[in-house]
Design a protein around this motif. Structure first.
Motif, mmCIF file in Angstrom:
data_model
loop_
_atom_site.group_PDB
_atom_site.id
_atom_site.type_symbol
_atom_site.label_atom_id
_atom_site.label_comp_id
_atom_site.label_asym_id
_atom_site.label_seq_id
_atom_site.Cartn_x
_atom_site.Cartn_y
_atom_site.Cartn_z
ATOM 1 N N ALA B 45 -1.897 -5.759 -1.286
ATOM 2 C CA ALA B 45 -1.322 -7.013 -0.786
ATOM 3 C C ALA B 45 0.051 -7.286 -1.392
ATOM 4 O O ALA B 45 0.924 -7.850 -0.731
ATOM 5 C CB ALA B 45 -2.268 -8.169 -1.116
ATOM 6 N N ALA B 46 0.238 -6.879 -2.635
ATOM 7 C CA ALA B 46 1.471 -7.250 -3.338
ATOM 8 C C ALA B 46 2.621 -6.275 -3.109
ATOM 9 O O ALA B 46 3.791 -6.668 -3.211
ATOM 10 C CB ALA B 46 1.189 -7.360 -4.834
ATOM 11 N N LEU B 47 2.297 -5.029 -2.840
ATOM 12 C CA LEU B 47 3.357 -4.005 -2.782
ATOM 13 C C LEU B 47 3.471 -3.386 -1.396
ATOM 14 O O LEU B 47 2.461 -3.238 -0.690
ATOM 15 C CB LEU B 47 3.068 -2.894 -3.793
ATOM 16 C CG LEU B 47 3.012 -3.267 -5.280
ATOM 17 C CD1 LEU B 47 2.579 -2.073 -6.099
ATOM 18 C CD2 LEU B 47 4.368 -3.775 -5.754
ATOM 19 N N PRO B 48 4.675 -2.981 -1.010
ATOM 20 C CA PRO B 48 4.821 -2.230 0.248
ATOM 21 C C PRO B 48 4.111 -0.872 0.123
ATOM 22 O O PRO B 48 3.951 -0.352 -0.989
ATOM 23 C CB PRO B 48 6.330 -2.029 0.380
ATOM 24 C CG PRO B 48 6.967 -2.776 -0.721
ATOM 25 C CD PRO B 48 5.945 -3.172 -1.694
ATOM 26 N N VAL B 51 5.694 1.869 -1.999
ATOM 27 C CA VAL B 51 5.610 1.670 -3.457
ATOM 28 C C VAL B 51 4.190 1.987 -3.947
ATOM 29 O O VAL B 51 4.010 2.556 -5.027
ATOM 30 C CB VAL B 51 6.013 0.222 -3.834
ATOM 31 C CG1 VAL B 51 5.922 0.007 -5.338
ATOM 32 C CG2 VAL B 51 7.423 -0.064 -3.372
ATOM 33 N N THR B 62 1.844 11.675 -14.034
ATOM 34 C CA THR B 62 1.865 11.437 -15.495
ATOM 35 C C THR B 62 0.579 11.932 -16.144
ATOM 36 O O THR B 62 0.607 12.470 -17.249
ATOM 37 C CB THR B 62 2.053 9.937 -15.794
ATOM 38 O OG1 THR B 62 1.006 9.205 -15.150
ATOM 39 C CG2 THR B 62 3.391 9.446 -15.335
ATOM 40 N N VAL B 87 5.468 7.383 -21.432
ATOM 41 C CA VAL B 87 6.435 6.352 -21.026
ATOM 42 C C VAL B 87 6.297 6.055 -19.528
ATOM 43 O O VAL B 87 6.198 4.887 -19.109
ATOM 44 C CB VAL B 87 7.878 6.793 -21.369
ATOM 45 C CG1 VAL B 87 8.893 5.837 -20.766
ATOM 46 C CG2 VAL B 87 8.067 6.861 -22.874
ATOM 47 N N ALA B 88 6.255 7.125 -18.721
ATOM 48 C CA ALA B 88 6.187 6.930 -17.272
ATOM 49 C C ALA B 88 4.893 6.227 -16.887
ATOM 50 O O ALA B 88 4.885 5.328 -16.023
ATOM 51 C CB ALA B 88 6.295 8.279 -16.567
ATOM 52 N N GLY B 91 4.919 2.475 -17.379
ATOM 53 C CA GLY B 91 5.553 1.747 -16.276
ATOM 54 C C GLY B 91 4.565 1.471 -15.162
ATOM 55 O O GLY B 91 4.455 0.336 -14.657
ATOM 56 N N ALA B 92 3.803 2.512 -14.760
ATOM 57 C CA ALA B 92 2.834 2.360 -13.666
ATOM 58 C C ALA B 92 1.729 1.377 -14.052
ATOM 59 O O ALA B 92 1.274 0.563 -13.217
ATOM 60 C CB ALA B 92 2.237 3.721 -13.318
ATOM 61 N N ILE B 94 1.927 -1.115 -16.314
ATOM 62 C CA ILE B 94 2.472 -2.477 -16.405
ATOM 63 C C ILE B 94 2.488 -3.121 -15.012
ATOM 64 O O ILE B 94 2.115 -4.284 -14.831
ATOM 65 C CB ILE B 94 3.901 -2.450 -17.007
ATOM 66 C CG1 ILE B 94 3.831 -2.237 -18.523
ATOM 67 C CG2 ILE B 94 4.656 -3.740 -16.699
ATOM 68 C CD1 ILE B 94 5.197 -2.045 -19.171
ATOM 69 N N LEU B 95 2.874 -2.316 -14.038
ATOM 70 C CA LEU B 95 2.931 -2.811 -12.662
ATOM 71 C C LEU B 95 1.541 -3.280 -12.207
ATOM 72 O O LEU B 95 1.376 -4.379 -11.688
ATOM 73 C CB LEU B 95 3.462 -1.701 -11.745
ATOM 74 C CG LEU B 95 3.584 -2.038 -10.272
ATOM 75 C CD1 LEU B 95 4.501 -3.236 -10.066
ATOM 76 C CD2 LEU B 95 4.106 -0.841 -9.486
ATOM 77 N N THR B 98 0.294 -6.466 -14.163
ATOM 78 C CA THR B 98 0.987 -7.687 -13.717
ATOM 79 C C THR B 98 0.435 -8.160 -12.369
ATOM 80 O O THR B 98 0.180 -9.359 -12.178
ATOM 81 C CB THR B 98 2.506 -7.417 -13.588
ATOM 82 O OG1 THR B 98 2.962 -6.818 -14.790
ATOM 83 C CG2 THR B 98 3.271 -8.691 -13.332
ATOM 84 N N ILE B 99 0.233 -7.206 -11.465
ATOM 85 C CA ILE B 99 -0.298 -7.566 -10.136
ATOM 86 C C ILE B 99 -1.699 -8.156 -10.281
ATOM 87 O O ILE B 99 -2.037 -9.184 -9.667
ATOM 88 C CB ILE B 99 -0.308 -6.336 -9.202
ATOM 89 C CG1 ILE B 99 1.117 -5.943 -8.846
ATOM 90 C CG2 ILE B 99 -1.096 -6.625 -7.938
ATOM 91 C CD1 ILE B 99 1.222 -4.597 -8.157
ATOM 92 N N THR B 102 -1.383 -11.736 -11.894
ATOM 93 C CA THR B 102 -0.740 -12.756 -11.049
ATOM 94 C C THR B 102 -1.502 -12.989 -9.742
ATOM 95 O O THR B 102 -1.501 -14.104 -9.221
ATOM 96 C CB THR B 102 0.707 -12.353 -10.707
ATOM 97 O OG1 THR B 102 0.695 -11.046 -10.154
ATOM 98 C CG2 THR B 102 1.588 -12.377 -11.931
#
Lengths: 131, 137
Positions: B45-48, B51, B62, B87-88, B91-92, B94-95, B98-99, B102
């Motif tokens: 729902a949050a991302l295209p 993405v 990773t 590291v990579a 990033g994935a 964290i995304l 957060t989704i 929120t």
């Protein structure tokens, strides 16, 4: 994007993921460069094998040369031993002759003995034979 | 003259079961989502779609890179690769965290907490590797 937090997370996550991905790609490329292509690997292996064969060949030649020198030395030693043997035989016969002379003439003197047996101990020529 | 012995460098092992298992989980999730398994509703729902695919590819890549690094024979090269994967993957993760927070809020407490912890552990491991690599060089 439903809200600003998701947008921010997408951007931040994307940047972090890109940084990590860049490092992964860098490490992978370095590994590939170290390994080289299969053709390069085969060429390197062939070249090092040929170099090794060359060094073996030169080592073998040196060993052959050493063996020839050792053979020559052995022959020289054999020649010297044969010369010494001849000298010994000659001396033996000389002693035997002197002993016989002393035995047959009880009044033998050293002066007379020198007259009868003029040849002394053998003197060597170049070949080592008694003169 | 300094008679002290040279400092002893201990590089921590690269086959810790928790790390290896999470990397394997990452590979599994990435593969599953790319193969068509139902993706989390909040993410969808949050991302295209593009993405979401990128996110799944990041999980797969990773995880695979991290696993490869854990079993690499070359210490330095393995550490570099592992750091990149950590590291990579951070990033994935964290995304996703957060989704989850929120979009779903407290209902996603477990998944968000676990994934956030996973991301923090990855970041800490990346710092550890940086320190180890500095010592090696």
């Amino acid at each position: 994007m439903t809200n600003g937090w998701v947008a921010l997370a997408t951007i931040v996550g994307g940047i972090i993921a890109s940084a990590g991905g860049g490092e992964i790609i860098k490490a992978a490329l370095r590994k590939l460069r170290q390994r080289g292509t299969p053709v390069e690997r085969v060429r390197t292996l062939t070249e090092s094998t040929l170099e090794w064969a060359e060094s073996l060949k030169s080592e073998a030649a040196a060993a052959r040369k050493d063996a020839r020198a050792a053979r020559a030395e052995t022959a020289q030693v054999r020649r010297e031993v044969a010369t010494i043997r001849v000298d010994l035989e000659y001396l033996e016969s000389l002693v035997s002759r002197i002993t016989q002379l002393i035995h047959h003439e009880p009044g033998m003197t050293i002066e007379r003995l020198r007259l009868l047996v003029p040849e002394g101990p053998p003197r060597r020529r170049q070949g080592g034979r008694p003169s | 003259m300094d008679d002290r012995p040279p400092p002893l460098l201990v590089v921590s092992g690269r086959r810790r079961p928790h790390e290896v298992m999470l990397l394997a989980v990452s590979v599994f999730l990435g593969l599953s989502y790319l193969a068509g398994a139902p993706r989390p509703g909040s993410v969808n729902a949050a991302l295209p779609t593009a993405v979401v695919y990128g996110w799944a590819i990041a999980l797969l890549a990773t995880g695979a890179a991290g696993l490869w690094a854990c079993f690499s024979r070359d210490t330095e090269e393995g550490l570099e690769l592992e750091r990149g994967a950590m590291v990579a993957q951070t990033g994935a993760l964290i995304l996703y965290a957060t989704i989850a927070v929120t979009s779903v809020g407290f209902a996603a407490l477990i998944s968000a907490t676990v994934v956030t912890g996973w991301a923090i552990a990855n970041a800490v491991r990346a710092v550890q590797i940086t320190r180890d690599l500095r010592g090696l060089r």
